[in-house]
Design a protein around this motif. Structure first.
Motif, PDB file in Angstrom:
ATOM      1  N   MET A  41      91.015  68.728  20.109  1.00 23.85           N
ATOM      2  CA  MET A  41      89.628  68.479  19.738  1.00 23.85           C
ATOM      3  C   MET A  41      89.062  67.298  20.517  1.00 23.85           C
ATOM      4  O   MET A  41      87.905  67.319  20.947  1.00 23.85           O
ATOM      5  N   LYS A  42      89.875  66.277  20.737  1.00 29.81           N
ATOM      6  CA  LYS A  42      89.418  65.112  21.507  1.00 29.81           C
ATOM      7  C   LYS A  42      89.012  65.522  22.920  1.00 29.81           C
ATOM      8  O   LYS A  42      87.942  65.129  23.406  1.00 29.81           O
ATOM      9  N   SER A  43      89.857  66.300  23.576  1.00 26.83           N
ATOM     10  CA  SER A  43      89.542  66.764  24.928  1.00 26.83           C
ATOM     11  C   SER A  43      88.271  67.609  24.933  1.00 26.83           C
ATOM     12  O   SER A  43      87.427  67.480  25.827  1.00 26.83           O
ATOM     13  N   ALA A  44      88.148  68.468  23.921  1.00 18.10           N
ATOM     14  CA  ALA A  44      86.975  69.332  23.831  1.00 18.10           C
ATOM     15  C   ALA A  44      85.703  68.508  23.663  1.00 18.10           C
ATOM     16  O   ALA A  44      84.688  68.766  24.327  1.00 18.10           O
ATOM     17  N   PHE A  45      85.759  67.508  22.792  1.00 19.36           N
ATOM     18  CA  PHE A  45      84.566  66.697  22.527  1.00 19.36           C
ATOM     19  C   PHE A  45      84.166  65.906  23.766  1.00 19.36           C
ATOM     20  O   PHE A  45      82.985  65.860  24.137  1.00 19.36           O
ATOM     21  N   ILE A  46      85.142  65.267  24.415  1.00 18.19           N
ATOM     22  CA  ILE A  46      84.850  64.479  25.608  1.00 18.19           C
ATOM     23  C   ILE A  46      84.258  65.359  26.704  1.00 18.19           C
ATOM     24  O   ILE A  46      83.269  64.996  27.356  1.00 18.19           O
ATOM     25  N   ALA A  47      84.866  66.532  26.915  1.00 23.97           N
ATOM     26  CA  ALA A  47      84.389  67.438  27.966  1.00 23.97           C
ATOM     27  C   ALA A  47      82.956  67.870  27.706  1.00 23.97           C
ATOM     28  O   ALA A  47      82.104  67.838  28.614  1.00 23.97           O
ATOM     29  N   GLU A  48      82.653  68.266  26.483  1.00 18.68           N
ATOM     30  CA  GLU A  48      81.306  68.738  26.170  1.00 18.68           C
ATOM     31  C   GLU A  48      80.277  67.623  26.278  1.00 18.68           C
ATOM     32  O   GLU A  48      79.164  67.838  26.780  1.00 18.68           O
ATOM     33  N   LEU A  49      80.638  66.430  25.842  1.00 19.51           N
ATOM     34  CA  LEU A  49      79.701  65.304  25.921  1.00 19.51           C
ATOM     35  C   LEU A  49      79.449  64.908  27.371  1.00 19.51           C
ATOM     36  O   LEU A  49      78.295  64.799  27.819  1.00 19.51           O
ATOM     37  N   VAL A  50      80.518  64.687  28.141  1.00 23.15           N
ATOM     38  CA  VAL A  50      80.382  64.195  29.504  1.00 23.15           C
ATOM     39  C   VAL A  50      79.697  65.210  30.412  1.00 23.15           C
ATOM     40  O   VAL A  50      78.805  64.860  31.193  1.00 23.15           O
ATOM     41  N   PHE A  51      80.085  66.475  30.304  1.00 26.79           N
ATOM     42  CA  PHE A  51      79.493  67.460  31.197  1.00 26.79           C
ATOM     43  C   PHE A  51      78.060  67.803  30.808  1.00 26.79           C
ATOM     44  O   PHE A  51      77.260  68.165  31.673  1.00 26.79           O
ATOM     45  N   THR A  52      77.714  67.682  29.532  1.00 25.18           N
ATOM     46  CA  THR A  52      76.302  67.836  29.162  1.00 25.18           C
ATOM     47  C   THR A  52      75.493  66.675  29.720  1.00 25.18           C
ATOM     48  O   THR A  52      74.368  66.857  30.210  1.00 25.18           O
ATOM     49  N   PHE A  53      76.058  65.478  29.662  1.00 26.93           N
ATOM     50  CA  PHE A  53      75.403  64.306  30.247  1.00 26.93           C
ATOM     51  C   PHE A  53      75.122  64.541  31.731  1.00 26.93           C
ATOM     52  O   PHE A  53      74.001  64.323  32.217  1.00 26.93           O
ATOM     53  N   LEU A  54      76.122  64.996  32.465  1.00 25.40           N
ATOM     54  CA  LEU A  54      75.946  65.247  33.892  1.00 25.40           C
ATOM     55  C   LEU A  54      74.917  66.350  34.144  1.00 25.40           C
ATOM     56  O   LEU A  54      74.115  66.270  35.078  1.00 25.40           O
ATOM     57  N   PHE A  55      74.970  67.381  33.316  1.00 23.40           N
ATOM     58  CA  PHE A  55      74.010  68.485  33.439  1.00 23.40           C
ATOM     59  C   PHE A  55      72.588  67.986  33.267  1.00 23.40           C
ATOM     60  O   PHE A  55      71.690  68.327  34.052  1.00 23.40           O
ATOM     61  N   LEU A  56      72.366  67.142  32.279  1.00 15.72           N
ATOM     62  CA  LEU A  56      71.017  66.610  32.050  1.00 15.72           C
ATOM     63  C   LEU A  56      70.594  65.656  33.157  1.00 15.72           C
ATOM     64  O   LEU A  56      69.405  65.601  33.509  1.00 15.72           O
ATOM     65  N   MET A  57      71.540  64.925  33.722  1.00 15.79           N
ATOM     66  CA  MET A  57      71.179  64.056  34.844  1.00 15.79           C
ATOM     67  C   MET A  57      70.691  64.882  36.033  1.00 15.79           C
ATOM     68  O   MET A  57      69.738  64.501  36.722  1.00 15.79           O
ATOM     69  N   VAL A  58      71.341  66.023  36.262  1.00 15.99           N
ATOM     70  CA  VAL A  58      70.874  66.932  37.318  1.00 15.99           C
ATOM     71  C   VAL A  58      69.461  67.422  36.999  1.00 15.99           C
ATOM     72  O   VAL A  58      68.581  67.452  37.871  1.00 15.99           O
ATOM     73  N   ILE A  59      69.236  67.797  35.747  1.00 15.37           N
ATOM     74  CA  ILE A  59      67.923  68.310  35.346  1.00 15.37           C
ATOM     75  C   ILE A  59      66.842  67.244  35.495  1.00 15.37           C
ATOM     76  O   ILE A  59      65.766  67.502  36.051  1.00 15.37           O
ATOM     77  N   PHE A  60      67.129  66.030  35.028  1.00 15.05           N
ATOM     78  CA  PHE A  60      66.143  64.952  35.178  1.00 15.05           C
ATOM     79  C   PHE A  60      65.881  64.652  36.653  1.00 15.05           C
ATOM     80  O   PHE A  60      64.736  64.421  37.056  1.00 15.05           O
ATOM     81  N   GLY A  61      66.932  64.668  37.456  1.00 19.57           N
ATOM     82  CA  GLY A  61      66.775  64.359  38.871  1.00 19.57           C
ATOM     83  C   GLY A  61      66.000  65.419  39.634  1.00 19.57           C
ATOM     84  O   GLY A  61      65.128  65.103  40.446  1.00 19.57           O
ATOM     85  N   THR A  62      66.293  66.683  39.358  1.00 23.47           N
ATOM     86  CA  THR A  62      65.644  67.770  40.110  1.00 23.47           C
ATOM     87  C   THR A  62      64.229  68.065  39.623  1.00 23.47           C
ATOM     88  O   THR A  62      63.497  68.800  40.298  1.00 23.47           O
ATOM     89  N   THR A  63      63.863  67.520  38.482  1.00 22.83           N
ATOM     90  CA  THR A  63      62.497  67.724  37.987  1.00 22.83           C
ATOM     91  C   THR A  63      61.678  66.432  38.038  1.00 22.83           C
ATOM     92  O   THR A  63      60.579  66.370  37.500  1.00 22.83           O
ATOM     93  N   ALA A  64      62.220  65.403  38.682  1.00 23.95           N
ATOM     94  CA  ALA A  64      61.490  64.138  38.822  1.00 23.95           C
ATOM     95  C   ALA A  64      60.287  64.326  39.742  1.00 23.95           C
ATOM     96  O   ALA A  64      60.205  65.292  40.507  1.00 23.95           O
ATOM     97  N   LYS A  65      59.368  63.377  39.705  1.00 18.66           N
ATOM     98  CA  LYS A  65      58.100  63.541  40.432  1.00 18.66           C
ATOM     99  C   LYS A  65      58.278  63.583  41.948  1.00 18.66           C
ATOM    100  O   LYS A  65      57.453  64.168  42.655  1.00 18.66           O
ATOM    101  N   ASN A  66      59.359  62.970  42.459  1.00 21.68           N
ATOM    102  CA  ASN A  66      59.567  62.974  43.908  1.00 21.68           C
ATOM    103  C   ASN A  66      60.564  64.039  44.350  1.00 21.68           C
ATOM    104  O   ASN A  66      61.009  64.052  45.495  1.00 21.68           O
ATOM    105  N   ALA A  67      60.936  64.951  43.450  1.00 17.70           N
ATOM    106  CA  ALA A  67      61.883  66.019  43.768  1.00 17.70           C
ATOM    107  C   ALA A  67      61.140  67.260  44.252  1.00 17.70           C
ATOM    108  O   ALA A  67      59.912  67.340  44.163  1.00 17.70           O
ATOM    109  N   SER A  68      61.888  68.229  44.751  1.00 20.92           N
ATOM    110  CA  SER A  68      61.300  69.493  45.207  1.00 20.92           C
ATOM    111  C   SER A  68      61.332  70.500  44.066  1.00 20.92           C
ATOM    112  O   SER A  68      62.409  71.005  43.719  1.00 20.92           O
ATOM    113  N   PRO A  69      60.198  70.820  43.459  1.00 22.74           N
ATOM    114  CA  PRO A  69      60.199  71.707  42.291  1.00 22.74           C
ATOM    115  C   PRO A  69      60.684  73.113  42.603  1.00 22.74           C
ATOM    116  O   PRO A  69      61.215  73.793  41.724  1.00 22.74           O
ATOM    117  N   GLN A  70      60.533  73.558  43.842  1.00 20.55           N
ATOM    118  CA  GLN A  70      60.955  74.912  44.195  1.00 20.55           C
ATOM    119  C   GLN A  70      62.475  75.072  44.135  1.00 20.55           C
ATOM    120  O   GLN A  70      62.987  76.177  43.949  1.00 20.55           O
TER     121      GLN A  70
END
Length: 233
Positions: free
Chosen positions: A135-164
């Protein structure tokens, strides 16, 4: 764009994600009849490509969150109102449940089909589930990789990013996440994606659902709080 159109788009997008992704995992992923099973690579690509397809289909309407962790993170970041957050999450969960229901109806028509403890691509952990991670491994994996996923989303949708390119980058990042996390939890990083299959699988899949709500939401909120350090949005 009206709220009803946005919520409908989110429901449709999450429906498609569950049907494509969980369908690949539960029907084509482990098939021993006919064509060879997709395996980890194929399942990962199915989830990633589903997001790419939906990003360009409903992105102009709702932003294509199709994931409560994304919607909550956007709300924390001030990019989504609390009222819309409620509508988005409800629509996403309903879409996921309907998608899992359609998948159940299709899967039950297969010869020798059995509803196992983690049926229909349900997420889980522990003895009997894929790599039998704790369960510890599962929780860490889901938390960390969701964090990274959202960082990609915030970065690629930022005002100076390419929306296409945002939809493609986000879909590729989700596929990459699946490459690593499938053996651990089957990969959620999305509470709605976990909810739909768990409702139909019941049993231990439903008992373990809490982790796939708490960890992704925590990872998304963390990304929303620290994004300003790296991203000018």
């Amino acid at each position: 764009m009206s709220r009803i159109k946005k919520y409908t788009a989110e429901g449709l997008g999450t429906f498609a994600l569950v049907l494509f992704g969980c369908g690949a995992a539960s029907i084509a992923g482990v098939s021993t009849v006919g064509p060879a099973g997709l395996g980890l690579l194929g399942i990962s690509l199915a989830f990633g490509l589903a997001v790419v397809a939906m990003a360009y289909t409903i992105g102009p309407i709702s932003g294509c969150h199709i994931n409560p962790a994304i919607s909550v993170a956007m709300c924390v970041a001030g990019k989504l109102s609390v009222k819309d957050l409620a509508g988005y999450v409800i629509a996403q969960c309903l879409g996921a449940i309907v998608g899992a229901g359609i998948l159940y109806l299709i899967a039950t028509g297969g010869a020798g089909f059995e509803m196992g403890p983690w049926a229909l691509g349900s997420n889980g952990w522990g003895e009997g589930y894929l790599g039998a991670y704790t369960m510890k491994s599962a929780f860490i994996a889901e938390l960390v990789f969701t964090f990274l996923f959202l960082m990609v989303i915030f970065g690629t949708t930022a005002k100076n990013a390419s929306p296409q390119m945002a939809g493609l980058a986000i879909g590729v990042s989700l596929a990459l996440i699946h490459f690593v996390v499938i053996p651990i939890t089957g990969t959620s990083v999305n509470p709605a994606r976990s909810l739909g299959p768990a409702i139909f699988a019941g049993g231990i899949a439903l008992q373990q659902l809490w982790l796939f709500i708490v960890a992704p939401l925590a990872g998304g909120i963390l990304a929303a709080l620290v994004r300003k350090i790296f991203i000018d949005d």
